[in-house]
Write an enzyme that holds these catalytic residues in place. Sequence first.
Site, short mmCIF file in Angstrom:
data_model
loop_
_atom_site.label_atom_id
_atom_site.label_comp_id
_atom_site.label_asym_id
_atom_site.label_seq_id
_atom_site.Cartn_x
_atom_site.Cartn_y
_atom_site.Cartn_z
N ARG A 166 -11.54 65.43 1.87
CA ARG A 166 -10.31 65.65 1.11
C ARG A 166 -9.09 65.88 1.98
NH1 ARG A 166 -14.02 66.63 -2.09
NH2 ARG A 166 -14.90 67.53 -0.23
N THR A 167 -9.21 66.80 2.92
CA THR A 167 -8.01 67.16 3.69
C THR A 167 -7.52 65.96 4.49
OG1 THR A 167 -8.89 69.40 3.83
CG2 THR A 167 -7.07 68.88 5.30
N LYS A 194 -14.16 63.52 27.24
CA LYS A 194 -14.14 63.25 28.70
C LYS A 194 -13.53 64.42 29.46
CE LYS A 194 -13.34 58.27 28.11
NZ LYS A 194 -12.35 57.21 28.40
N ARG A 231 -7.29 69.15 12.72
CA ARG A 231 -8.38 70.08 12.38
C ARG A 231 -9.25 70.23 13.60
NH1 ARG A 231 -12.16 69.80 7.10
NH2 ARG A 231 -10.29 70.81 6.28
N HIS A 253 -6.28 77.77 6.80
CA HIS A 253 -6.16 76.44 6.21
C HIS A 253 -4.93 76.48 5.30
CE1 HIS A 253 -7.14 72.58 4.75
NE2 HIS A 253 -8.44 72.71 4.54
N1 ASP Z 1 -12.90 72.04 2.83
C1 ASP Z 1 -12.69 73.45 3.07
C2 ASP Z 1 -12.44 73.71 4.54
O1 ASP Z 1 -12.31 72.80 5.31
C3 ASP Z 1 -13.80 74.29 2.52
C4 ASP Z 1 -15.17 74.08 3.07
O2 ASP Z 1 -15.37 73.25 3.97
O3 ASP Z 1 -16.07 74.74 2.56
O4 ASP Z 1 -12.35 74.85 4.93
#
Ligand code: ASP
Length: 338
Positions: free
Chosen positions: A57-58, A86, A107, A135
């Site tokens: 999703r993100t 590397k 991320r 987040h």
């Molecule tokens: N998608 C959310 C996160 O990246 C929640 C999870 O992974 O549980 O933190």
Amino acid sequence: MKFSGSHILSISQFDRNDIERVFEVADRMVPYAHRERVTKVLDGAILGNMFFEPSTRTRVSFGCAFNLLGGEVRETTGFETSAIAKGESLYDTARVLSGYSDVIVMRHPVSGSVAEFAAASRVPVMNGGDGSNEHPSQALLDLYTIRKELQHQGRSDLDGLRIAMIGDLKYGRTVHSLCKLLCLYKNVTVVLISPNELKMPEAIVEQLRQAGHTVQESDVMEGSISKVDIAYSTRIQEERFASPAEADLYRGRYRLNQSIYTRYCEPNTVIMHPLPRDSRTEANELDNDLNDNPNLAIFRQADNGVLVRMALFALTLDVADQVDKAARDVNWYTERRF
Ligand code: ASP
């Protein structure tokens, strides 16, 4: 805050006016996210979408949000396909990639790493999740969803909100950011439901108390979810445990299903989850039998992510007030699905 050109690393950067500004711009993104209008306001701009931890999703919604504003997306996923494998430092990666992109979303599994990367970047960086730390865009879309769901029930105010957070509150970065965000509001009741070993970090509980909120902690779900507007379930963050066996100790501890909902929750309690929900039998924190429950907001929540992320890009790249000028109606067949 000054949005234009700023990094978005922590929810602590925002005050209440900033939140209102993000939500107001997000509301204006609806025709574009719903494929009624097309805008080219970010024509020529490039997003570097760098995800060094699993994400659906993100990653995709940040990418879609950028595309929906007319920009292009370049992606790196996983360490294996990146020069970090590397031995390249975050500093060097940031120096290089910020020459290729106008904005970067990152991320990374290590807390604080996105801020370290941002310090070396020549363009704005958004935190797409750094370890168990924060987040921020998720917290914004969560609060946006809470506000919309309550408005739908005829309530206009976030002050006085009652919310239960259930599951892995120690490692869950979404609930960490959401708690910090709730500190901006008044008279909130936060019910924290987790196994003893996975409690919300004390510093965050203290922040909630300092904000004047009522905090209740419990290791039992039934009964604790009986007087809340929002039941926010979370997944056991197995990737943060020393071994899968350790995560197994907690998996399946809290399972919300329709019969528990009917028995314990108020009829309008909204069910949320940052997703992915762990639907394996041994976990099943949010049962599929809730799928027809009109108060299950998890997919509306995920849809709202695009609106909020569009708003963040529009504000950071300083085009929030030009989006409509560069717009036209869509001319392809598109299903009504929102
Ligand atoms: N998608 C959310 C996160 O990246 C929640 C999870 O992974 O549980 O933190």
